[in-house]
Design a protein around this motif. Structure first.
Motif, PDB file in Angstrom:
ATOM      1  N   ALA A   3     -17.176 -15.049  -5.587  1.00 18.95           N
ATOM      2  CA  ALA A   3     -17.279 -16.023  -4.498  1.00 18.95           C
ATOM      3  C   ALA A   3     -18.737 -16.404  -4.245  1.00 18.95           C
ATOM      4  CB  ALA A   3     -16.653 -15.447  -3.221  1.00 18.95           C
ATOM      5  N   LEU A   4     -19.638 -15.439  -4.414  1.00 16.70           N
ATOM      6  CA  LEU A   4     -21.064 -15.714  -4.223  1.00 16.70           C
ATOM      7  C   LEU A   4     -21.561 -16.696  -5.278  1.00 16.70           C
ATOM      8  CD1 LEU A   4     -23.654 -14.928  -2.635  1.00 16.70           C
ATOM      9  CD2 LEU A   4     -24.025 -13.151  -4.356  1.00 16.70           C
ATOM     10  N   VAL A   5     -21.181 -16.476  -6.528  1.00 15.49           N
ATOM     11  CA  VAL A   5     -21.600 -17.392  -7.597  1.00 15.49           C
ATOM     12  C   VAL A   5     -21.021 -18.783  -7.364  1.00 15.49           C
ATOM     13  CG1 VAL A   5     -21.464 -17.865 -10.068  1.00 15.49           C
ATOM     14  CG2 VAL A   5     -21.870 -15.536  -9.269  1.00 15.49           C
ATOM     15  N   THR A   6     -19.746 -18.836  -6.957  1.00 13.66           N
ATOM     16  CA  THR A   6     -19.088 -20.118  -6.722  1.00 13.66           C
ATOM     17  C   THR A   6     -19.754 -20.896  -5.596  1.00 13.66           C
ATOM     18  OG1 THR A   6     -16.977 -19.189  -7.465  1.00 13.66           O
ATOM     19  CG2 THR A   6     -16.877 -21.203  -6.169  1.00 13.66           C
ATOM     20  N   ALA A   7     -20.318 -20.181  -4.621  1.00 18.15           N
ATOM     21  CA  ALA A   7     -20.934 -20.844  -3.472  1.00 18.15           C
ATOM     22  C   ALA A   7     -22.309 -21.421  -3.775  1.00 18.15           C
ATOM     23  CB  ALA A   7     -21.040 -19.859  -2.302  1.00 18.15           C
ATOM     24  N   ALA A   8     -22.847 -21.155  -4.956  1.00 18.04           N
ATOM     25  CA  ALA A   8     -24.164 -21.698  -5.314  1.00 18.04           C
ATOM     26  C   ALA A   8     -24.110 -23.219  -5.256  1.00 18.04           C
ATOM     27  CB  ALA A   8     -24.579 -21.222  -6.696  1.00 18.04           C
ATOM     28  N   GLU A   9     -25.049 -23.809  -4.544  1.00 18.22           N
ATOM     29  CA  GLU A   9     -25.016 -25.257  -4.312  1.00 18.22           C
ATOM     30  C   GLU A   9     -25.578 -26.038  -5.484  1.00 18.22           C
ATOM     31  OE1 GLU A   9     -27.071 -26.651  -0.775  1.00 18.22           O
ATOM     32  OE2 GLU A   9     -25.263 -27.786  -0.258  1.00 18.22           O
ATOM     33  N   THR A  10     -26.406 -25.386  -6.296  1.00 12.81           N
ATOM     34  CA  THR A  10     -27.002 -26.053  -7.447  1.00 12.81           C
ATOM     35  C   THR A  10     -26.840 -25.185  -8.682  1.00 12.81           C
ATOM     36  OG1 THR A  10     -29.199 -25.057  -7.118  1.00 12.81           O
ATOM     37  CG2 THR A  10     -28.737 -27.128  -5.957  1.00 12.81           C
ATOM     38  N   TYR A  11     -27.010 -25.811  -9.832  1.00 12.65           N
ATOM     39  CA  TYR A  11     -26.950 -25.096 -11.104  1.00 12.65           C
ATOM     40  C   TYR A  11     -28.013 -23.993 -11.113  1.00 12.65           C
ATOM     41  CZ  TYR A  11     -25.486 -25.129 -16.063  1.00 12.65           C
ATOM     42  OH  TYR A  11     -24.946 -24.823 -17.290  1.00 12.65           O
ATOM     43  N   GLU A  60     -25.215 -16.857   2.649  1.00 18.67           N
ATOM     44  CA  GLU A  60     -24.748 -17.390   3.936  1.00 18.67           C
ATOM     45  C   GLU A  60     -23.626 -18.401   3.728  1.00 18.67           C
ATOM     46  OE1 GLU A  60     -28.200 -18.947   5.833  1.00 18.67           O
ATOM     47  OE2 GLU A  60     -29.065 -16.979   6.282  1.00 18.67           O
ATOM     48  N   ARG A  61     -23.755 -19.228   2.709  1.00 15.89           N
ATOM     49  CA  ARG A  61     -22.723 -20.218   2.427  1.00 15.89           C
ATOM     50  C   ARG A  61     -21.433 -19.526   1.978  1.00 15.89           C
ATOM     51  NH1 ARG A  61     -25.325 -22.553  -1.119  1.00 15.89           N
ATOM     52  NH2 ARG A  61     -26.541 -23.809   0.325  1.00 15.89           N
ATOM     53  N   ALA A  62     -21.560 -18.518   1.118  1.00 17.87           N
ATOM     54  CA  ALA A  62     -20.389 -17.792   0.637  1.00 17.87           C
ATOM     55  C   ALA A  62     -19.703 -17.041   1.779  1.00 17.87           C
ATOM     56  CB  ALA A  62     -20.794 -16.827  -0.466  1.00 17.87           C
ATOM     57  N   SER A  63     -20.486 -16.474   2.664  1.00 13.83           N
ATOM     58  CA  SER A  63     -19.919 -15.747   3.803  1.00 13.83           C
ATOM     59  C   SER A  63     -19.106 -16.678   4.690  1.00 13.83           C
ATOM     60  CB  SER A  63     -21.035 -15.084   4.603  1.00 13.83           C
ATOM     61  OG  SER A  63     -20.515 -14.355   5.686  1.00 13.83           O
ATOM     62  N   ALA A  64     -19.646 -17.886   4.926  1.00  9.54           N
ATOM     63  CA  ALA A  64     -18.931 -18.854   5.764  1.00  9.54           C
ATOM     64  C   ALA A  64     -17.626 -19.289   5.103  1.00  9.54           C
ATOM     65  CB  ALA A  64     -19.822 -20.065   6.036  1.00  9.54           C
ATOM     66  N   ARG A  65     -17.647 -19.443   3.779  1.00 13.96           N
ATOM     67  CA  ARG A  65     -16.451 -19.899   3.064  1.00 13.96           C
ATOM     68  C   ARG A  65     -15.380 -18.836   2.985  1.00 13.96           C
ATOM     69  NH1 ARG A  65     -18.522 -23.202  -2.330  1.00 13.96           N
ATOM     70  NH2 ARG A  65     -19.533 -24.944  -1.256  1.00 13.96           N
ATOM     71  N   THR A  66     -15.781 -17.564   2.990  1.00 21.98           N
ATOM     72  CA  THR A  66     -14.828 -16.463   2.796  1.00 21.98           C
ATOM     73  C   THR A  66     -14.558 -15.694   4.081  1.00 21.98           C
ATOM     74  OG1 THR A  66     -16.608 -14.927   2.164  1.00 21.98           O
ATOM     75  CG2 THR A  66     -15.560 -16.202   0.405  1.00 21.98           C
ATOM     76  N   ASP A  67     -14.966 -16.270   5.229  1.00 20.82           N
ATOM     77  CA  ASP A  67     -14.759 -15.597   6.519  1.00 20.82           C
ATOM     78  C   ASP A  67     -15.349 -14.196   6.538  1.00 20.82           C
ATOM     79  OD1 ASP A  67     -13.411 -17.796   7.598  1.00 20.82           O
ATOM     80  OD2 ASP A  67     -11.494 -17.123   6.805  1.00 20.82           O
ATOM     81  N   GLY A  68     -16.532 -14.035   5.940  1.00 21.98           N
ATOM     82  CA  GLY A  68     -17.248 -12.770   5.998  1.00 21.98           C
ATOM     83  C   GLY A  68     -16.925 -11.802   4.884  1.00 21.98           C
ATOM     84  N   ALA A  69     -16.028 -12.180   3.943  1.00 24.98           N
ATOM     85  CA  ALA A  69     -15.723 -11.278   2.824  1.00 24.98           C
ATOM     86  C   ALA A  69     -16.971 -11.038   1.981  1.00 24.98           C
ATOM     87  CB  ALA A  69     -14.608 -11.859   1.958  1.00 24.98           C
ATOM     88  N   VAL A  70     -17.840 -12.042   1.908  1.00 21.17           N
ATOM     89  CA  VAL A  70     -19.153 -11.875   1.279  1.00 21.17           C
ATOM     90  C   VAL A  70     -20.168 -11.645   2.393  1.00 21.17           C
ATOM     91  CG1 VAL A  70     -20.952 -12.951  -0.111  1.00 21.17           C
ATOM     92  CG2 VAL A  70     -18.552 -13.376  -0.644  1.00 21.17           C
ATOM     93  N   PRO A  71     -20.897 -10.547   2.379  1.00 16.57           N
ATOM     94  CA  PRO A  71     -21.892 -10.316   3.432  1.00 16.57           C
ATOM     95  C   PRO A  71     -22.925 -11.439   3.449  1.00 16.57           C
ATOM     96  CG  PRO A  71     -21.510  -8.318   2.148  1.00 16.57           C
ATOM     97  CD  PRO A  71     -20.817  -9.424   1.428  1.00 16.57           C
ATOM     98  N   PRO A  72     -23.335 -11.893   4.643  1.00 16.03           N
ATOM     99  CA  PRO A  72     -24.280 -13.017   4.714  1.00 16.03           C
ATOM    100  C   PRO A  72     -25.722 -12.634   4.396  1.00 16.03           C
ATOM    101  CG  PRO A  72     -23.760 -12.236   6.909  1.00 16.03           C
ATOM    102  CD  PRO A  72     -22.882 -11.458   5.963  1.00 16.03           C
ATOM    103  N   ASP A  73     -25.996 -11.328   4.275  1.00 18.49           N
ATOM    104  CA  ASP A  73     -27.378 -10.887   4.096  1.00 18.49           C
ATOM    105  C   ASP A  73     -27.619 -10.276   2.715  1.00 18.49           C
ATOM    106  OD1 ASP A  73     -25.740  -8.759   4.565  1.00 18.49           O
ATOM    107  OD2 ASP A  73     -27.101  -7.713   5.951  1.00 18.49           O
TER     108      ASP A  73
END
Length: 589
Positions: free
Chosen positions: A12-20, A132-145
């Protein structure tokens, strides 16, 4: 944090990357174990084949310059030097190695130029923003820090715990001076585990899978990759899964959970009627995977007879076509590795379903034209038209990423500022860009990740031909392959927009225009040199990915300079596109 960043969270963290570039930064830390200060130093020339049976590659990590930092983030130079000393070599998985090569080519990165030409501090910021983006998308499943240090810890944990790699090799790959930092992942072993480790070390014949188990989902992936029975992947994949000794039963639950419309398709190892009698289409945990879009494990006695079972979404992007369900032959419980395999298979199956619809639409002599209406405020076009009292027409849709599209809109009766206010309040809609301002309106584009009937229909495999919003009501006309089931598409649209309804359905023959007539229509637009440049580029693999030939190689083959080749090629491409879009415009009018 490394313990908390499991496989799904990392994905989920990799998927949340906004750029290549952001995705490359995260993966270099999480899959190659690079430190913050090392990420800006590695370049394409540092990547080479490992020379072993696996497809993995080796990445040489240059020594840190004087003044360079560790993971605390002080500034360091990113100037490369072909003679620099190498600190160590780390193993790069085949998918990441391929991604690094594609990234270097797409971004025009020279062999000695860093993949990521930013400071270590910026690397930290990229990881933080992505987390932070991944955390927002996964409702905290990915830690924001999450930090680069946490990604390195996840790198160590995956190798030591999930894959059982020799700690000595992990220490060398990650650049740790001792095994001390890895102790937290090397928990105590009981006597049996110690004995098994000794037995494995003395066994000259390693197991087929490297972990003492047979693959349980490989056949499902193979059937999708080979294109076997591509018209019925929902039926074929369950059939292949039960060929393994692990899964006794497999099936797909498809449809909407509203009004008892769910159905079983592609059952293997058992009959559909038996599954219906067990209640898999009426209630229970199996339907949670359809409704919630998350994997569900169960030992429900009424459905599995107490055996371990797993249901995963059959999904593509934001669309869930149903759930892939498997029941184990017997104990042990479904492992984390098995769960991740079936989850990945569900995603691939979802893509195959959508891609099949697109393929059928491309080759169909006739199409089913469907028209949907909705006034749901969740639909951005409906909300904007009623808020501004305007009419909005869709001009075009362009896919930006797997998760986002850009809509090009023609607006009558509203100014850009009014649209900007609506965009700011809409969820999943952003980045308004003004293309043109007119006396009676404007042309704009917006980025959408949700709240779009157009995007939802596209992800179900439809081709949207027209969309209009006026007085808070959206009208969308789309094409589906002739003979395609409309109900799953309508149910999916209704799941996103409560009041969406199918207004009409009609079978329409496509206008015939052969490939030869198209070629004849554009051939007279080319000069001889333009045609030569286009033909040489095509047959030389210039348009392939990765490219078979560079522009310089094609130019050399034509005995012209690179600028001359680019000049001819660009004009030829323009002529080709003029012929395509002018023909499209004639067909529409």
């Amino acid at each position: 944090m490394g313990d908390g960043l499991d496989g799904d969270a990392y994905d989920a963290l990799v998927t949340a990357a906004e750029t290549y570039r952001a995705a490359v930064v995260v993966r270099l830390a999480g899959e190659a174990g690079l430190r913050t200060g090392e990420i800006p130093r590695v370049a394409p020339r540092h990547l080479r084949d490992a020379g072993v049976a696996s497809d993995a590659s080796l990445l040489a990590v240059p020594d840190t310059d004087a003044g360079a930092s560790d993971e605390r983030g002080a500034e360091s130079s990113t100037d490369g030097d072909p003679t620099e000393r190498i600190d160590r070599e780390t193993v790069v998985p085949a998918p990441l190695a391929a991604e690094l090569r594609r990234y270097a080519e797409s971004e025009g990165i020279d062999d000695g130029e860093p993949y990521v030409g930013v400071s270590p501090r910026r690397v930290q910021m990229i990881v933080s923003e992505t987390a932070e983006r991944a955390s927002a998308r996964t409702d905290g499943a990915v830690p924001p820090d999450v930090t680069p240090r946490d990604l390195r810890a996840a790198f160590a944990r995956r190798l030591l715990v999930d894959r059982g790699v020799d700690p000595h090799a992990v220490r060398e790959a990650g650049g740790w001076e001792t095994l001390g930092p890895l102790d937290e992942f090397l928990g105590p072993l009981d006597g049996r585990a110690v004995a098994e480790a000794f037995a494995a070390a003395s066994d000259p014949e390693p197991s087929d899978h490297g972990s003492g188990r047979e693959p349980t989902a490989l056949a499902g992936f193979e059937v999708l990759a080979d294109g076997e029975e591509r018209d019925a992947p929902l039926a074929t994949v369950p059939k292949r899964l039960v060929e393994s000794r692990r899964w006794a039963e497999a099936w797909v639950v498809r449809g909407s959970v509203d009004g008892g419309r769910t159905e079983v398709v592609g059952a293997a190892g058992t009959d559909r009627e038996v599954l219906v009698d067990r209640g898999v289409t009426r209630n229970g945990q199996w339907l949670d995977a359809v409704e919630g879009g998350d994997p569900v494990t169960t030992t429900d006695e009424s459905v599995t007879g107490g055996r371990p079972g797993l249901a995963v979404p059959v999904s593509y992007r934001d669309v869930t076509h149903g759930a892939l369900c498997v029941v184990a032959e017997n104990e042990p419980p479904v492992s984390e590795v098995e769960r991740r395999e079936i989850v990945a298979l569900g995603r691939c199956l979802g893509w195959a379903v959508t891609a099949g619809r697109w393929r059928d639409l491309l080759h169909s002599d006739a199409v089913t034209v469907v028209e949907f209406h909705t006034a749901d405020e969740a639909a951005f076009l409906a909300r904007a038209s009623v808020a501004l009292g305007c009419r909005i027409d869709l001009d075009s849709t362009v896919g930006v990423t797997d998760d986002a599209s850009r809509l090009y809109l023609s607006v009558s009766g509203a100014r850009p500022q009014g649209l900007a206010d609506v965009v700011n309040e809409a969820e999943g809609v952003s980045d308004l860009r003004v293309v043109e301002t007119r006396a009676d309106g404007c042309s704009v584009s917006v980025r959408v990740e949700g709240g779009s009937t157009v995007r939802t229909l596209t992800e179900y495999g439809a081709t949207v031909r027209d969309a209009t919003a006026e007085d808070g009501r959206v009208r969308v006309v789309a094409d589906l392959p002739e003979g395609a089931e409309v109900r799953p598409v309508a149910d999916g649209l209704r799941a996103a927009f409560d009041d969406a309804r199918l207004a009409s359905k009609e079978s329409v023959a496509r206008s015939s225009r052969s490939e030869s007539s198209f070629r004849e229509g554009v051939a007279d637009r080319f000069t001889e040199r333009q045609w030569a440049a286009l033909s040489a580029a095509y047959h030389g693999g210039y348009f392939d990915w990765p490219r078979g030939s560079t522009a310089e190689e094609v130019a050399d083959a034509m005995d012209v300079s690179s600028p001359t080749f680019h000049n001819h090629l660009r004009k030829a491409q323009r002529a080709l596109l003029d012929g395509l879009f002018e023909a499209e415009h004639r067909d529409r009018t």
